[in-house]
Design a protein around this motif. Structure first.
Motif, PDB file in Angstrom:
ATOM      1  N   LYS A 165    -100.867  11.876  -9.731  1.00 16.58           N
ATOM      2  CA  LYS A 165     -99.787  11.033  -9.494  1.00 16.58           C
ATOM      3  C   LYS A 165    -100.544   9.414  -9.112  1.00 16.58           C
ATOM      4  O   LYS A 165     -99.831   8.747  -9.010  1.00 16.58           O
ATOM      5  N   ASN A 166    -101.746   9.490  -8.705  1.00 16.22           N
ATOM      6  CA  ASN A 166    -102.280   8.116  -8.483  1.00 16.22           C
ATOM      7  C   ASN A 166    -103.281   7.632  -9.631  1.00 16.22           C
ATOM      8  O   ASN A 166    -103.616   6.510  -9.689  1.00 16.22           O
ATOM      9  N   CYS A 167    -103.553   8.415 -10.716  1.00 15.63           N
ATOM     10  CA  CYS A 167    -104.549   7.805 -11.544  1.00 15.63           C
ATOM     11  C   CYS A 167    -104.306   8.617 -12.930  1.00 15.63           C
ATOM     12  O   CYS A 167    -103.772   9.783 -12.945  1.00 15.63           O
ATOM     13  N   LYS A 168    -104.467   7.938 -14.139  1.00 10.72           N
ATOM     14  CA  LYS A 168    -104.468   8.643 -15.348  1.00 10.72           C
ATOM     15  C   LYS A 168    -105.621   8.558 -16.284  1.00 10.72           C
ATOM     16  O   LYS A 168    -105.667   8.632 -17.609  1.00 10.72           O
ATOM     17  N   CYS A 169    -106.729   8.535 -15.507  1.00  4.13           N
ATOM     18  CA  CYS A 169    -107.922   8.599 -16.316  1.00  4.13           C
ATOM     19  C   CYS A 169    -108.249  10.061 -17.048  1.00  4.13           C
ATOM     20  O   CYS A 169    -108.864   9.855 -18.237  1.00  4.13           O
ATOM     21  N   ARG A 170    -107.694  11.124 -16.405  1.00  4.30           N
ATOM     22  CA  ARG A 170    -107.827  12.315 -17.343  1.00  4.30           C
ATOM     23  C   ARG A 170    -106.708  13.368 -16.815  1.00  4.30           C
ATOM     24  O   ARG A 170    -106.329  13.308 -15.728  1.00  4.30           O
ATOM     25  N   PRO A 171    -106.079  13.951 -17.734  1.00  2.00           N
ATOM     26  CA  PRO A 171    -105.217  14.970 -17.378  1.00  2.00           C
ATOM     27  C   PRO A 171    -105.636  16.250 -16.635  1.00  2.00           C
ATOM     28  O   PRO A 171    -107.193  16.513 -16.467  1.00  2.00           O
ATOM     29  N   ILE A 172    -104.899  17.151 -16.161  1.00  4.55           N
ATOM     30  CA  ILE A 172    -105.398  18.238 -15.411  1.00  4.55           C
ATOM     31  C   ILE A 172    -105.618  19.430 -16.503  1.00  4.55           C
ATOM     32  O   ILE A 172    -105.215  19.546 -17.441  1.00  4.55           O
ATOM     33  N   PRO A 173    -107.076  19.862 -16.300  1.00  5.96           N
ATOM     34  CA  PRO A 173    -107.696  20.529 -17.328  1.00  5.96           C
ATOM     35  C   PRO A 173    -106.816  21.789 -17.727  1.00  5.96           C
ATOM     36  O   PRO A 173    -106.132  22.436 -16.709  1.00  5.96           O
ATOM     37  N   GLU A 174    -106.882  22.254 -19.063  1.00  8.35           N
ATOM     38  CA  GLU A 174    -105.863  23.405 -19.358  1.00  8.35           C
ATOM     39  C   GLU A 174    -106.229  24.465 -18.524  1.00  8.35           C
ATOM     40  O   GLU A 174    -105.212  25.471 -18.169  1.00  8.35           O
ATOM     41  N   LYS A 175    -107.544  24.881 -18.259  1.00  9.23           N
ATOM     42  CA  LYS A 175    -108.124  25.963 -17.690  1.00  9.23           C
ATOM     43  C   LYS A 175    -107.503  25.962 -16.384  1.00  9.23           C
ATOM     44  O   LYS A 175    -107.211  27.226 -15.848  1.00  9.23           O
ATOM     45  N   LEU A 176    -107.498  24.822 -15.699  1.00 11.57           N
ATOM     46  CA  LEU A 176    -106.962  24.864 -14.212  1.00 11.57           C
ATOM     47  C   LEU A 176    -105.299  25.023 -14.124  1.00 11.57           C
ATOM     48  O   LEU A 176    -104.997  25.848 -13.567  1.00 11.57           O
ATOM     49  N   LEU A 177    -104.665  24.507 -15.189  1.00 10.82           N
ATOM     50  CA  LEU A 177    -103.340  24.772 -15.360  1.00 10.82           C
ATOM     51  C   LEU A 177    -103.037  26.326 -15.479  1.00 10.82           C
ATOM     52  O   LEU A 177    -102.093  27.025 -14.715  1.00 10.82           O
ATOM     53  N   GLU A 178    -103.716  26.984 -16.410  1.00  9.35           N
ATOM     54  CA  GLU A 178    -103.617  28.455 -16.314  1.00  9.35           C
ATOM     55  C   GLU A 178    -103.827  29.065 -15.372  1.00  9.35           C
ATOM     56  O   GLU A 178    -102.978  30.046 -14.916  1.00  9.35           O
ATOM     57  N   GLU A 179    -104.902  28.707 -14.675  1.00  6.83           N
ATOM     58  CA  GLU A 179    -105.111  29.512 -13.450  1.00  6.83           C
ATOM     59  C   GLU A 179    -103.860  29.348 -12.451  1.00  6.83           C
ATOM     60  O   GLU A 179    -103.625  30.330 -11.470  1.00  6.83           O
ATOM     61  N   MET A 180    -103.463  28.013 -12.332  1.00  8.40           N
ATOM     62  CA  MET A 180    -102.415  27.635 -11.436  1.00  8.40           C
ATOM     63  C   MET A 180    -101.263  28.830 -11.794  1.00  8.40           C
ATOM     64  O   MET A 180    -100.566  29.127 -10.944  1.00  8.40           O
ATOM     65  N   VAL A 181    -100.967  28.826 -13.136  1.00  8.90           N
ATOM     66  CA  VAL A 181     -99.675  29.710 -13.556  1.00  8.90           C
ATOM     67  C   VAL A 181    -100.000  31.247 -13.063  1.00  8.90           C
ATOM     68  O   VAL A 181     -99.295  31.810 -12.559  1.00  8.90           O
TER      69      VAL A 181
END
Ligand code: ZN
Length: 56
Positions: A31-47
């Motif tokens: 929300k506050n910064c665009k220097c890097r996206p959420i890592p794919e691995k973390l997104l997977e874990e979230m799902v």
């Protein structure tokens, strides 16, 4: 890519972050910064864990 330096200075990732801490950090970060996206691995874990943080 622009780094929101002030945000980063105020929101340091803990040294040994828990899953929840990482998720919360990245959601705030997105929300506050665009220097890097959420890592794919973390997104997977979230799902996988069906984590629904970010509800305040
Ligand atoms: Zn950033």
């Amino acid at each position: 890519m622009k780094i929101n330096r002030e945000w980063h200075l105020e929101h340091r990732m803990p040294k040994n972050p828990t899953f929840e801490q990482r998720v919360a950090w990245h959601l705030e970060h997105e929300k506050n910064c665009k220097c890097r996206p959420i890592p794919e691995k973390l997104l997977e874990e979230m799902v996988n864990k069906k984590a629904k943080p970010n509800k305040r």
